[in-house]
Design a protein around this motif. Structure first.
Motif, PDB file in Angstrom:
ATOM      1  N   TYR A 115       0.946  -1.076  -0.049  1.00 30.00           N
ATOM      2  CA  TYR A 115       0.138  -0.019   0.098  1.00 30.00           C
ATOM      3  C   TYR A 115       0.660   1.197  -0.138  1.00 30.00           C
ATOM      4  O   TYR A 115       0.512   2.102  -0.630  1.00 30.00           O
ATOM      5  CB  TYR A 115      -0.909  -0.160   1.178  1.00 30.00           C
ATOM      6  N   LEU A 116       1.984   1.197   0.803  1.00 24.38           N
ATOM      7  CA  LEU A 116       3.137   2.299   0.766  1.00 24.38           C
ATOM      8  C   LEU A 116       4.112   1.717   0.394  1.00 24.38           C
ATOM      9  O   LEU A 116       4.586   0.436   0.662  1.00 24.38           O
ATOM     10  CB  LEU A 116       3.100   3.015   2.141  1.00 24.38           C
ATOM     11  N   GLY A 117       4.991   2.322  -0.307  1.00 24.40           N
ATOM     12  CA  GLY A 117       6.545   1.880  -0.582  1.00 24.40           C
ATOM     13  C   GLY A 117       6.971   1.676  -1.847  1.00 24.40           C
ATOM     14  O   GLY A 117       7.935   1.021  -2.167  1.00 24.40           O
ATOM     15  N   PHE A 118       5.897   1.188  -2.761  1.00 23.48           N
ATOM     16  CA  PHE A 118       6.126   0.764  -3.985  1.00 23.48           C
ATOM     17  C   PHE A 118       6.992   1.807  -4.880  1.00 23.48           C
ATOM     18  O   PHE A 118       6.996   3.131  -4.653  1.00 23.48           O
ATOM     19  CB  PHE A 118       4.729   0.462  -4.738  1.00 23.48           C
ATOM     20  N   HIS A 119       7.342   1.413  -6.128  1.00 22.36           N
ATOM     21  CA  HIS A 119       8.105   2.263  -7.084  1.00 22.36           C
ATOM     22  C   HIS A 119       9.398   3.049  -6.163  1.00 22.36           C
ATOM     23  O   HIS A 119       9.643   4.325  -6.653  1.00 22.36           O
ATOM     24  CB  HIS A 119       7.357   3.154  -7.655  1.00 22.36           C
ATOM     25  N   SER A 120      10.171   2.313  -5.442  1.00 20.16           N
ATOM     26  CA  SER A 120      10.931   3.011  -4.602  1.00 20.16           C
ATOM     27  C   SER A 120      11.952   1.847  -4.071  1.00 20.16           C
ATOM     28  O   SER A 120      11.674   0.691  -4.365  1.00 20.16           O
ATOM     29  CB  SER A 120      10.669   3.529  -3.338  1.00 20.16           C
ATOM     30  N   ALA A 121      13.158   2.327  -3.518  1.00 15.58           N
ATOM     31  CA  ALA A 121      13.966   1.007  -3.161  1.00 15.58           C
ATOM     32  C   ALA A 121      13.931   1.062  -1.557  1.00 15.58           C
ATOM     33  O   ALA A 121      14.870   0.920  -0.970  1.00 15.58           O
ATOM     34  CB  ALA A 121      15.434   1.344  -3.475  1.00 15.58           C
ATOM     35  N   GLY A 122      12.825   1.467  -0.831  1.00 18.60           N
ATOM     36  CA  GLY A 122      12.387   1.511   0.578  1.00 18.60           C
ATOM     37  C   GLY A 122      12.527   0.080   1.198  1.00 18.60           C
ATOM     38  O   GLY A 122      12.549  -0.917   0.529  1.00 18.60           O
ATOM     39  N   ALA A 123      12.121  -0.029   2.567  1.00 20.47           N
ATOM     40  CA  ALA A 123      12.483  -1.264   3.088  1.00 20.47           C
ATOM     41  C   ALA A 123      11.471  -2.139   2.682  1.00 20.47           C
ATOM     42  O   ALA A 123      11.847  -3.460   2.656  1.00 20.47           O
ATOM     43  CB  ALA A 123      12.256  -0.696   4.734  1.00 20.47           C
ATOM     44  N   GLU A 124      10.228  -1.749   2.398  1.00 23.61           N
ATOM     45  CA  GLU A 124       9.435  -2.827   1.598  1.00 23.61           C
ATOM     46  C   GLU A 124       9.743  -3.528   0.490  1.00 23.61           C
ATOM     47  O   GLU A 124       9.997  -4.762   0.345  1.00 23.61           O
ATOM     48  CB  GLU A 124       7.770  -2.221   1.212  1.00 23.61           C
ATOM     49  N   ILE A 125      10.582  -2.694  -0.444  1.00 24.06           N
ATOM     50  CA  ILE A 125      10.897  -3.439  -1.632  1.00 24.06           C
ATOM     51  C   ILE A 125      12.412  -3.999  -1.389  1.00 24.06           C
ATOM     52  O   ILE A 125      12.445  -5.006  -2.088  1.00 24.06           O
ATOM     53  CB  ILE A 125      11.420  -2.298  -2.588  1.00 24.06           C
ATOM     54  N   ARG A 126      13.105  -3.577  -0.540  1.00 25.46           N
ATOM     55  CA  ARG A 126      14.254  -4.332  -0.023  1.00 25.46           C
ATOM     56  C   ARG A 126      14.082  -5.573   0.607  1.00 25.46           C
ATOM     57  O   ARG A 126      14.665  -6.732   0.374  1.00 25.46           O
ATOM     58  CB  ARG A 126      15.150  -3.607   0.839  1.00 25.46           C
ATOM     59  N   ALA A 127      12.888  -5.801   1.400  1.00 19.31           N
ATOM     60  CA  ALA A 127      12.470  -6.968   1.939  1.00 19.31           C
ATOM     61  C   ALA A 127      12.006  -8.006   0.829  1.00 19.31           C
ATOM     62  O   ALA A 127      12.099  -9.229   0.793  1.00 19.31           O
ATOM     63  CB  ALA A 127      11.418  -6.737   2.970  1.00 19.31           C
ATOM     64  N   ALA A 128      11.302  -7.391  -0.030  1.00 19.28           N
ATOM     65  CA  ALA A 128      10.836  -8.098  -1.235  1.00 19.28           C
ATOM     66  C   ALA A 128      11.758  -8.723  -1.961  1.00 19.28           C
ATOM     67  O   ALA A 128      11.616  -9.917  -2.442  1.00 19.28           O
ATOM     68  CB  ALA A 128       9.809  -7.352  -2.154  1.00 19.28           C
ATOM     69  N   LEU A 159      21.483  -2.023 -12.049  1.00 19.24           N
ATOM     70  CA  LEU A 159      20.442  -2.427 -11.135  1.00 19.24           C
ATOM     71  C   LEU A 159      21.097  -3.259 -10.107  1.00 19.24           C
ATOM     72  O   LEU A 159      22.379  -3.917 -10.210  1.00 19.24           O
ATOM     73  CB  LEU A 159      19.240  -3.335 -11.864  1.00 19.24           C
ATOM     74  N   ASP A 160      20.523  -3.197  -8.759  1.00 26.04           N
ATOM     75  CA  ASP A 160      21.233  -3.944  -7.748  1.00 26.04           C
ATOM     76  C   ASP A 160      19.838  -4.928  -7.390  1.00 26.04           C
ATOM     77  O   ASP A 160      18.564  -4.339  -6.861  1.00 26.04           O
ATOM     78  CB  ASP A 160      21.325  -3.035  -6.534  1.00 26.04           C
ATOM     79  N   LEU A 175      17.383   2.583  -8.150  1.00 28.85           N
ATOM     80  CA  LEU A 175      16.020   2.783  -8.684  1.00 28.85           C
ATOM     81  C   LEU A 175      15.512   1.194  -8.526  1.00 28.85           C
ATOM     82  O   LEU A 175      16.067   0.466  -8.367  1.00 28.85           O
ATOM     83  CB  LEU A 175      16.064   3.011  -9.965  1.00 28.85           C
ATOM     84  N   ALA A 176      14.500   1.290  -8.539  1.00 30.12           N
ATOM     85  CA  ALA A 176      13.505  -0.100  -8.126  1.00 30.12           C
ATOM     86  C   ALA A 176      12.270  -0.194  -8.993  1.00 30.12           C
ATOM     87  O   ALA A 176      11.669   0.818  -9.404  1.00 30.12           O
ATOM     88  CB  ALA A 176      13.284  -0.363  -6.625  1.00 30.12           C
ATOM     89  N   GLY A 177      12.150  -1.325  -9.376  1.00 32.18           N
ATOM     90  CA  GLY A 177      11.054  -1.607 -10.033  1.00 32.18           C
ATOM     91  C   GLY A 177      10.994  -1.505 -11.634  1.00 32.18           C
ATOM     92  O   GLY A 177      11.784  -0.702 -12.169  1.00 32.18           O
ATOM     93  N   ALA A 178      10.526  -2.482 -12.551  1.00 33.72           N
ATOM     94  CA  ALA A 178      10.426  -2.333 -13.692  1.00 33.72           C
ATOM     95  C   ALA A 178       9.846  -0.870 -14.333  1.00 33.72           C
ATOM     96  O   ALA A 178      10.331  -0.451 -15.349  1.00 33.72           O
ATOM     97  CB  ALA A 178       9.616  -3.436 -14.295  1.00 33.72           C
ATOM     98  N   LYS A 179       8.771  -0.418 -13.709  1.00 37.42           N
ATOM     99  CA  LYS A 179       8.046   0.659 -14.362  1.00 37.42           C
ATOM    100  C   LYS A 179       9.048   1.875 -14.108  1.00 37.42           C
ATOM    101  O   LYS A 179       8.890   2.659 -15.332  1.00 37.42           O
ATOM    102  CB  LYS A 179       6.823   0.944 -13.477  1.00 37.42           C
TER     103      LYS A 179
END
Length: 401
Positions: free
Chosen positions: A73-86, A293-294, A273-277
């Protein structure tokens, strides 16, 4: 079904930026993942948000898990904690996939396009990036901790460093001598005096070894558009292979595209950067020459191979990042072997020779500067068992009832 029965995370006080996750299944398999920076925050996301979603689920459904975790719900399209966990979870699921079928991850991705890939040495020191942000200043009192303390080396005698790398088979190197000049103005101004001082390592490299080594310039997203342009223009005289992350907002694709159009120095971006979009928008803006990319930050291998496909569709080279941890390095190597436009796998010889070896069972094998294809199932590495019992270890577990 390959049911996820539990996972546990590990952090070490000695390496506070790193976090590892092991995912177990009812088949008796253990998949390994990793992420970097803000490890405690990533740990909280994994146990408070991810564990309730994953436990009991089918570990084979990697795409489904990725889509769920990459769109919080929050944190998409970034390299924040949610995306690093994913990202960490995704690496572990691909490790499981390879182990389940007895094949390396590059084969699970669809097969290796090449059996080895050229590496370049990022000229960091032994403790680079260990705590907080990377150290950028090197003073007269700093002493080399060993033969591969390459950040001290490039600031003092970059030509001798280039000769050392060539003697070991490396034909490309990356340095960041301009970083020390950014803080005084927030990166929005670089004086002619500082510009010339920052160019000196490049001059020494060319004087010592000529064109026998490629040189990349890392700018660490420290500079405003004007100062970045001034640096990139000055680098044109040294045949630099790329200027990496040149502006302080790498998601400002218009500013990045303006810079790219105004210089002959190729632009590389971006590990941040994070995410294909996001990468789709970067490429649509024609804002980069090389895609970096990392996999521990962008969403893992599932998102990484989509980014690689976008790079291919835009005829752009791909270069996976490494200055984070050994598991991410192994994952990046698998993608680099598979992705059609991959040209490099970054390595840091200081970490390969020292503390990476203290963490995992296997690391990439380099021959004459070329990283070889791993042959073991999965990612091809595992955490050393004794890490879980260390006094500085922080271990958390979650299991099905």
């Amino acid at each position: 079904m390959s049911k996820i029965t539990g996972f546990r995370t590990l952090r070490l006080a000695e390496r506070p930026n790193l976090i590892w996750i092991e995912i177990t299944t009812d088949e008796g398999l253990v998949g390994l993942g990793e992420s970097f920076r803000g490890a405690a925050a990533v740990e909280a996301v994994l146990h408070e948000q991810v564990a309730p979603l994953l436990l009991g689920q089918d570990s084979r459904r990697i795409e489904a898990v990725s889509r769920s975790l990459m769109t919080p719900y929050l944190g998409f399209h970034s390299a924040g904690a949610e995306i690093r966990a994913a990202s960490a979870v995704d690496l572990a699921l691909w490790d499981l996939m390879g182990q389940r079928h007895g094949i390396p991850v590059h084969e699970a991705l669809g097969g290796a396009l090449r059996t080895e890939i050229r590496s370049y040495n990022t000229c960091a020191g032994y403790a680079y990036n260990t705590r907080g942000t990377a150290r950028r200043d090197i003073g007269a009192a700093d002493q080399a901790a060993g033969p591969y303390d390459d950040q001290i080396a490039f600031m003092r005698d970059a030509g001798a460093l280039a000769e050392s790398l060539l003697s070991e088979g490396y034909t490309a190197m990356k340095i960041w001598p301009f970083d020390i000049y950014a803080p005084s103005t927030g990166g929005h101004m670089i004086s002619l005096t500082d510009l010339k001082a920052g160019l000196e390592p490049f001059r020494k490299i060319r004087a010592a070894v000529g064109d026998r080594i490629e040189v990349m310039c890392e700018l660490h997203s420290l500079f405003g558009a004007h100062s970045a342009a001034r640096i990139c223009h000055a680098l044109e005289d040294y045949g630099v292979f790329w200027a990496e992350d040149p502006i302080n907002k790498m998601d400002d694709f218009q500013a990045l595209a303006d810079l790219r159009r105004g210089t002959r120095t190729p632009i590389c971006g971006s590990e941040t950067l994070a995410g294909a979009k996001t990468f789709r928008d970067l490429l649509a803006a024609d804002a980069t020459d090389i895609v970096m990319l990392d996999l521990a930050w962008c969403g893992g291998l599932t998102e990484g191979r989509k980014i690689a496909a976008l790079a291919e569709a835009h005829a752009k080279p791909l270069a996976p990042h490494d200055c984070t941890g050994p598991v991410t390095l192994m994952a990046g190597l698998h993608l680099a072997l598979h992705a059609p436009t991959a040209i490099f796998q970054e390595v840091v010889r200081a970490t390969l020779a020292t503390w990476y070896r203290d963490l995992v069972t296997d690391l990439p094998v380099l021959k004459a500067g070329m990283a070889q294809a791993p042959t073991a199932p999965g990612l091809g590495t595992a955490l050393l068992p004794e890490l879980w019992k260390r006094e500085d270890a922080v271990v958390r577990e979650a299991r099905t009832e």
